[in-house]
Design a protein around this motif. Structure first.
Motif, PDB file in Angstrom:
ATOM      1  N   ASP A  94       0.806  -1.220   0.000  1.00  0.00           N
ATOM      2  CA  ASP A  94       0.000   0.000   0.000  1.00  0.00           C
ATOM      3  C   ASP A  94       0.841   1.274   0.000  1.00  0.00           C
ATOM      4  N   GLU A  95       2.139   1.128   0.240  1.00  0.00           N
ATOM      5  CA  GLU A  95       3.009   2.299   0.351  1.00  0.00           C
ATOM      6  C   GLU A  95       3.536   2.725  -1.024  1.00  0.00           C
ATOM      7  N   ILE A  96       3.437   4.023  -1.305  1.00  0.00           N
ATOM      8  CA  ILE A  96       4.002   4.615  -2.510  1.00  0.00           C
ATOM      9  C   ILE A  96       4.702   5.906  -2.117  1.00  0.00           C
ATOM     10  N   VAL A  97       5.905   6.104  -2.611  1.00  0.00           N
ATOM     11  CA  VAL A  97       6.645   7.335  -2.343  1.00  0.00           C
ATOM     12  C   VAL A  97       6.769   8.124  -3.644  1.00  0.00           C
ATOM     13  N   SER A  98       6.369   9.399  -3.608  1.00  0.00           N
ATOM     14  CA  SER A  98       6.477  10.263  -4.782  1.00  0.00           C
ATOM     15  C   SER A  98       7.415  11.423  -4.477  1.00  0.00           C
ATOM     16  N   PHE A  99       8.149  11.866  -5.486  1.00  0.00           N
ATOM     17  CA  PHE A  99       9.133  12.919  -5.272  1.00  0.00           C
ATOM     18  C   PHE A  99       9.504  13.552  -6.607  1.00  0.00           C
ATOM     19  N   TYR A 100      10.043  14.757  -6.535  1.00  0.00           N
ATOM     20  CA  TYR A 100      10.551  15.437  -7.722  1.00  0.00           C
ATOM     21  C   TYR A 100      12.046  15.168  -7.851  1.00  0.00           C
ATOM     22  N   GLN A 101      12.500  15.013  -9.066  1.00  0.00           N
ATOM     23  CA  GLN A 101      13.935  14.894  -9.314  1.00  0.00           C
ATOM     24  C   GLN A 101      14.260  15.492 -10.679  1.00  0.00           C
ATOM     25  N   GLN A 102      15.489  15.987 -10.791  1.00  0.00           N
ATOM     26  CA  GLN A 102      15.928  16.618 -12.028  1.00  0.00           C
ATOM     27  C   GLN A 102      16.798  15.655 -12.827  1.00  0.00           C
ATOM     28  N   VAL A 103      16.501  15.576 -14.113  1.00  0.00           N
ATOM     29  CA  VAL A 103      17.215  14.680 -15.017  1.00  0.00           C
ATOM     30  C   VAL A 103      17.831  15.506 -16.143  1.00  0.00           C
ATOM     31  N   TRP A 111      18.543  21.014 -16.767  1.00  0.00           N
ATOM     32  CA  TRP A 111      17.861  19.945 -16.055  1.00  0.00           C
ATOM     33  C   TRP A 111      16.385  19.938 -16.416  1.00  0.00           C
ATOM     34  N   ARG A 112      15.781  18.767 -16.441  1.00  0.00           N
ATOM     35  CA  ARG A 112      14.348  18.622 -16.667  1.00  0.00           C
ATOM     36  C   ARG A 112      13.708  18.008 -15.420  1.00  0.00           C
ATOM     37  N   TRP A 113      12.697  18.679 -14.877  1.00  0.00           N
ATOM     38  CA  TRP A 113      12.013  18.162 -13.700  1.00  0.00           C
ATOM     39  C   TRP A 113      11.127  16.974 -14.071  1.00  0.00           C
ATOM     40  N   SER A 136       8.130   7.552 -13.910  1.00  0.00           N
ATOM     41  CA  SER A 136       8.633   8.920 -13.917  1.00  0.00           C
ATOM     42  C   SER A 136       8.023   9.680 -15.092  1.00  0.00           C
ATOM     43  N   ILE A 137       7.408  10.822 -14.781  1.00  0.00           N
ATOM     44  CA  ILE A 137       6.742  11.629 -15.800  1.00  0.00           C
ATOM     45  C   ILE A 137       7.350  13.017 -15.814  1.00  0.00           C
ATOM     46  N   GLN A 138       7.711  13.482 -16.997  1.00  0.00           N
ATOM     47  CA  GLN A 138       8.339  14.796 -17.121  1.00  0.00           C
ATOM     48  C   GLN A 138       7.334  15.908 -16.843  1.00  0.00           C
ATOM     49  N   VAL A 139       7.766  16.900 -16.078  1.00  0.00           N
ATOM     50  CA  VAL A 139       6.944  18.073 -15.795  1.00  0.00           C
ATOM     51  C   VAL A 139       7.280  19.132 -16.835  1.00  0.00           C
ATOM     52  N   ASP A 140       6.295  19.548 -17.592  1.00  0.00           N
ATOM     53  CA  ASP A 140       6.494  20.544 -18.640  1.00  0.00           C
ATOM     54  C   ASP A 140       7.138  21.792 -18.059  1.00  0.00           C
ATOM     55  N   ALA A 141       8.187  22.287 -18.721  1.00  0.00           N
ATOM     56  CA  ALA A 141       8.911  23.466 -18.239  1.00  0.00           C
ATOM     57  C   ALA A 141       8.012  24.698 -18.154  1.00  0.00           C
ATOM     58  N   MET A 142       6.931  24.731 -18.943  1.00  0.00           N
ATOM     59  CA  MET A 142       6.015  25.869 -18.919  1.00  0.00           C
ATOM     60  C   MET A 142       4.945  25.708 -17.836  1.00  0.00           C
ATOM     61  N   HIS A 143       4.897  24.542 -17.223  1.00  0.00           N
ATOM     62  CA  HIS A 143       3.871  24.279 -16.214  1.00  0.00           C
ATOM     63  C   HIS A 143       4.280  24.913 -14.888  1.00  0.00           C
ATOM     64  N   HIS A 144       3.304  25.374 -14.118  1.00  0.00           N
ATOM     65  CA  HIS A 144       3.604  26.044 -12.855  1.00  0.00           C
ATOM     66  C   HIS A 144       4.292  25.109 -11.874  1.00  0.00           C
ATOM     67  N   MET A 145       4.101  23.777 -12.018  1.00  0.00           N
ATOM     68  CA  MET A 145       4.725  22.845 -11.092  1.00  0.00           C
ATOM     69  C   MET A 145       6.236  22.824 -11.242  1.00  0.00           C
ATOM     70  N   ALA A 146       6.741  23.119 -12.438  1.00  0.00           N
ATOM     71  CA  ALA A 146       8.189  23.135 -12.639  1.00  0.00           C
ATOM     72  C   ALA A 146       8.824  24.265 -11.843  1.00  0.00           C
ATOM     73  N   SER A 147       8.227  25.451 -11.913  1.00  0.00           N
ATOM     74  CA  SER A 147       8.781  26.582 -11.157  1.00  0.00           C
ATOM     75  C   SER A 147       8.610  26.349  -9.663  1.00  0.00           C
TER      76      SER A 147
END
Length: 229
Positions: A94-103, A111-113, A136-147
């Motif tokens: 039942d455990e899932i860990v989510s996090f941001y990372q730069q590639v 770097w791409r978030w 892993s899903i790329q966060v669009d650089a224009m999306h507010h989540m990237a900033s």
């Protein structure tokens, strides 16, 4: 069938991964399977291999250290390594860990978030975790989540760098630091805390000395990094 370039895998492990491969390539993101016995990669979906301009054999031949040094920002790891360790320790489906990372992709300088999520994928016959699966899903650089991710990383780095200074503050000084960051005057803070403005002025001087700050901007950085505002 896909060749899995890991000599420590049993035929049963390979068969289980191969049984899922077709569905992995349909997922709108990158799928990675790690063998946590040495944190080596045993599988990466075609989407990921294309982005990294590599082959499964090349990726699987890299050590965990070389793989992360080549493609990932090491600063991010400080925020998620402990969480992954806790996931393995809990050993729950039942455990899932989510996090941001730069590639960083080979053909790019920036770097791409990415937003990554990891869970347990396979256990041995005694119930011990041996593999994890990550999407892993790329966060669009224009999306507010990237900033927002950039800001969070900056704040976390600031927190680690200035943690010792912040710990020098008393509880009353932390309260006043928060009000300073909100732009309140000494008289406003005094009225709020029911103390004299002279006492507030003394606290303000002590706070700036302990934190080695000279500007309101630096005060605001402390307040944001330590979740005061």
């Amino acid at each position: 069938m896909v060749n899995l370039y890991n000599s420590t895998l049993t035929p049963e492990m390979g068969d289980m991964i191969n049984s899922h491969i077709e569905s992995f390539d349909d997922i709108p993101g990158v799928v990675i399977i790690h063998d946590i016995r040495d944190w080596s990669i045993v599988y990466m979906s075609k989407r990921g291999l294309k982005l990294l301009q590599s082959t499964l054999e090349e990726i699987c031949s890299l050590s965990n250290e070389d793989y992360h040094a080549k493609y990932f920002n090491a600063k991010d790891a400080k925020d998620y390594v402990q969480k992954i360790g806790a996931l393995i320790h809990k050993n729950s489906d039942d455990e899932i860990v989510s996090f941001y990372q730069q590639v960083k992709f080979p053909s790019e300088q920036d770097w791409r978030w990415h937003l990554s999520s990891i869970k347990i994928f396979m256990r041995d016959v005694e119930g011990r975790v041996i593999m994890t699966i990550t999407t892993s899903i790329q966060v669009d650089a224009m999306h507010h989540m990237a900033s927002k991710a950039d800001r969070i990383l900056d704040e976390n780095n600031f927190l680690r760098k200035n943690y010792d200074n912040f710990c020098k503050l008393s509880k009353r000084e932390v309260m006043i630091l928060k009000e300073m960051a909100l732009g309140k005057s000494s008289m406003e803070i005094a009225n709020l805390l029911c103390i004299s403005s002279t006492t507030v002025d003394t606290h303000r001087r002590n706070i700036r000395e302990k934190l080695n700050t000279k500007s309101s901007f630096q005060i605001s950085n402390y307040a944001r990094a330590f979740d005061l505002i």
